[in-house]
Design a protein around this motif. Sequence first.
Motif, PDB file in Angstrom:
ATOM      1  N   SER A 145      -4.818  11.737   7.244  1.00 32.44           N
ATOM      2  CA  SER A 145      -5.912  11.466   6.294  1.00 32.44           C
ATOM      3  C   SER A 145      -6.720  12.745   6.186  1.00 32.44           C
ATOM      4  O   SER A 145      -6.623  13.621   7.067  1.00 32.44           O
ATOM      5  N   ILE A 194      -2.901   1.629  16.895  1.00 30.17           N
ATOM      6  CA  ILE A 194      -2.071   1.546  15.674  1.00 30.17           C
ATOM      7  C   ILE A 194      -1.980   2.918  14.992  1.00 30.17           C
ATOM      8  O   ILE A 194      -0.892   3.376  14.640  1.00 30.17           O
ATOM      9  N   LEU A 237       2.457  -3.128  16.180  1.00 29.24           N
ATOM     10  CA  LEU A 237       2.616  -1.780  16.746  1.00 29.24           C
ATOM     11  C   LEU A 237       1.631  -1.494  17.883  1.00 29.24           C
ATOM     12  O   LEU A 237       1.731  -0.452  18.535  1.00 29.24           O
ATOM     13  N   TRP A 278      -9.023   9.538  -0.990  1.00 28.80           N
ATOM     14  CA  TRP A 278      -9.029   8.121  -1.397  1.00 28.80           C
ATOM     15  C   TRP A 278      -7.737   7.747  -2.121  1.00 28.80           C
ATOM     16  O   TRP A 278      -7.317   8.414  -3.061  1.00 28.80           O
ATOM     17  N   GLY A 330       0.794  -1.228   0.000  1.00 27.43           N
ATOM     18  CA  GLY A 330       0.000   0.000   0.000  1.00 27.43           C
ATOM     19  C   GLY A 330       0.828   1.281   0.000  1.00 27.43           C
ATOM     20  O   GLY A 330       1.895   1.361  -0.627  1.00 27.43           O
ATOM     21  N   ILE A 331       0.320   2.286   0.714  1.00 28.27           N
ATOM     22  CA  ILE A 331       0.958   3.603   0.726  1.00 28.27           C
ATOM     23  C   ILE A 331       2.373   3.518   1.303  1.00 28.27           C
ATOM     24  O   ILE A 331       3.308   4.148   0.792  1.00 28.27           O
TER      25      ILE A 331
HETATM   26  P1  NAD Z   1      -2.892  -1.021   3.816  1.00 29.91           P
HETATM   27  O1  NAD Z   1      -3.925  -1.830   4.530  1.00 29.91           O
HETATM   28  O2  NAD Z   1      -2.576  -1.341   2.403  1.00 29.91           O
HETATM   29  O3  NAD Z   1      -1.517  -1.045   4.653  1.00 29.91           O
HETATM   30  C1  NAD Z   1      -1.507  -0.888   6.047  1.00 29.91           C
HETATM   31  C2  NAD Z   1      -0.162  -1.327   6.582  1.00 29.91           C
HETATM   32  O4  NAD Z   1      -0.195  -1.194   8.014  1.00 29.91           O
HETATM   33  C3  NAD Z   1       0.175  -2.782   6.292  1.00 29.91           C
HETATM   34  O5  NAD Z   1       1.530  -2.870   5.895  1.00 29.91           O
HETATM   35  C4  NAD Z   1      -0.023  -3.487   7.622  1.00 29.91           C
HETATM   36  O6  NAD Z   1       0.835  -4.610   7.817  1.00 29.91           O
HETATM   37  C5  NAD Z   1       0.323  -2.379   8.603  1.00 29.91           C
HETATM   38  N1  NAD Z   1      -0.279  -2.644   9.903  1.00 29.91           N
HETATM   39  C6  NAD Z   1      -1.615  -2.763  10.195  1.00 29.91           C
HETATM   40  N2  NAD Z   1      -1.762  -3.084  11.490  1.00 29.91           N
HETATM   41  C7  NAD Z   1      -0.518  -3.160  12.032  1.00 29.91           C
HETATM   42  C8  NAD Z   1      -0.016  -3.463  13.318  1.00 29.91           C
HETATM   43  N3  NAD Z   1      -0.839  -3.787  14.334  1.00 29.91           N
HETATM   44  N4  NAD Z   1       1.319  -3.473  13.505  1.00 29.91           N
HETATM   45  C9  NAD Z   1       2.172  -3.195  12.489  1.00 29.91           C
HETATM   46  N5  NAD Z   1       1.744  -2.891  11.241  1.00 29.91           N
HETATM   47  C10 NAD Z   1       0.430  -2.878  11.024  1.00 29.91           C
HETATM   48  O7  NAD Z   1      -3.387   0.484   3.989  1.00 29.91           O
HETATM   49  P2  NAD Z   1      -2.958   1.869   3.267  1.00 29.91           P
HETATM   50  O8  NAD Z   1      -4.142   2.374   2.563  1.00 29.91           O
HETATM   51  O9  NAD Z   1      -1.673   1.734   2.570  1.00 29.91           O
HETATM   52  O10 NAD Z   1      -2.828   2.788   4.585  1.00 29.91           O
HETATM   53  C11 NAD Z   1      -1.613   3.365   5.011  1.00 29.91           C
HETATM   54  C12 NAD Z   1      -1.942   4.619   5.824  1.00 29.91           C
HETATM   55  O11 NAD Z   1      -2.569   5.574   4.983  1.00 29.91           O
HETATM   56  C13 NAD Z   1      -2.899   4.380   7.004  1.00 29.91           C
HETATM   57  O12 NAD Z   1      -2.474   5.125   8.120  1.00 29.91           O
HETATM   58  C14 NAD Z   1      -4.205   4.901   6.477  1.00 29.91           C
HETATM   59  O13 NAD Z   1      -5.067   5.320   7.503  1.00 29.91           O
HETATM   60  C15 NAD Z   1      -3.740   6.057   5.628  1.00 29.91           C
HETATM   61  N6  NAD Z   1      -4.696   6.511   4.612  1.00 29.91           N
HETATM   62  C16 NAD Z   1      -5.137   5.678   3.641  1.00 29.91           C
HETATM   63  C17 NAD Z   1      -6.061   6.145   2.704  1.00 29.91           C
HETATM   64  C18 NAD Z   1      -6.603   5.287   1.592  1.00 29.91           C
HETATM   65  O14 NAD Z   1      -7.551   5.717   0.916  1.00 29.91           O
HETATM   66  N7  NAD Z   1      -6.058   4.111   1.349  1.00 29.91           N
HETATM   67  C19 NAD Z   1      -6.513   7.473   2.786  1.00 29.91           C
HETATM   68  C20 NAD Z   1      -6.033   8.290   3.799  1.00 29.91           C
HETATM   69  C21 NAD Z   1      -5.113   7.808   4.706  1.00 29.91           C
END
Ligand code: NAD
Length: 268
Positions: free
Chosen positions: A144, A115, A67, A195, A18-19
Amino acid sequence: MSGRLEGKRAFVTGSFQGIGLGIASALASEGAELVLLGLGDAEVVARGEAAVRAAGAARVESYVSDLRDCDATESVIGKILSGGAVDILVNNAGIQHTANIEDMPRSKWNDIIAINLSSYFDTMRLLLPGMKEREFGRVINIASVHGLVASMAKSPYVAAKHGVVGLTKVAALECANVGSSQTGGLTVNAICPGWVGTELIEPQIQTRVDKHGGDRVAGIADLLSEKQPSKRMSSPEEIGALTLWLCDKAAHNITGAAIPVDGGWTAQ
Ligand code: NAD
């Protein structure tokens, strides 16, 4: 401009996909050493490491650690620091669960706060002292749009993300006078995406796809049209590009900011 981050070591949480992976790859493309951390099996870790190596990382090391457990985080960061200093910290790990307040399980509240917010405090608490000492550092907290505005059915997520924006401002103030424009200073900023196409939002996409009789394109268009005026998703690579830019020395006076990447969502 390649190699701008040669000799720098970056720690990105939630970085096997992901991000986080987009950000780790962007930092790697400028020659940084990468420390990855997240949850996942050996295959997930190997895939993440391979992507970051292919992007150009000078060195990659990985930790699988939860975490939610601050003792485990302390121990991991101890190991990371025994291998050298951390110059760039990207707090990115996060989860989501949607339900109205009365239906939100207490356990989901605990997990999301732990987290998405408390872990960001833990890593900063442990890594800011070294950055202060070396008079250079970059902390980028992935918040976000929900750090700036609310949506229904996301109470712990919105509370955590607003918390991240506040925590970012406090840390920025505490570090503002560290170093100089020559050293690059120590800045702390939040990125506030709308998003972004990742697994995290898949359940929300699926609800819309179901509403449109299985039509994925129509489901995504429906989701975007509600709040994101550009009607375009961002990609993890684009969030990586902004993170990279914030790491530049020229960004030494950008601190305490909460930068929206939301196609106009929060301009409304
Ligand atoms: P994703 O689900 O693809 O990745 C999340 C990552 O967090 C994974 O690598 C996972 O292993 C890790 N993670 C989750 N729980 C964990 C824990 N207990 N301990 C250690 N690692 C843990 O999600 P993403 O969309 O890439 O999100 C990354 C960040 O971006 C998040 O903080 C999310 O809130 C934020 N975000 C995402 C969006 C979106 O639209 N996707 C928008 C705004 C903000």
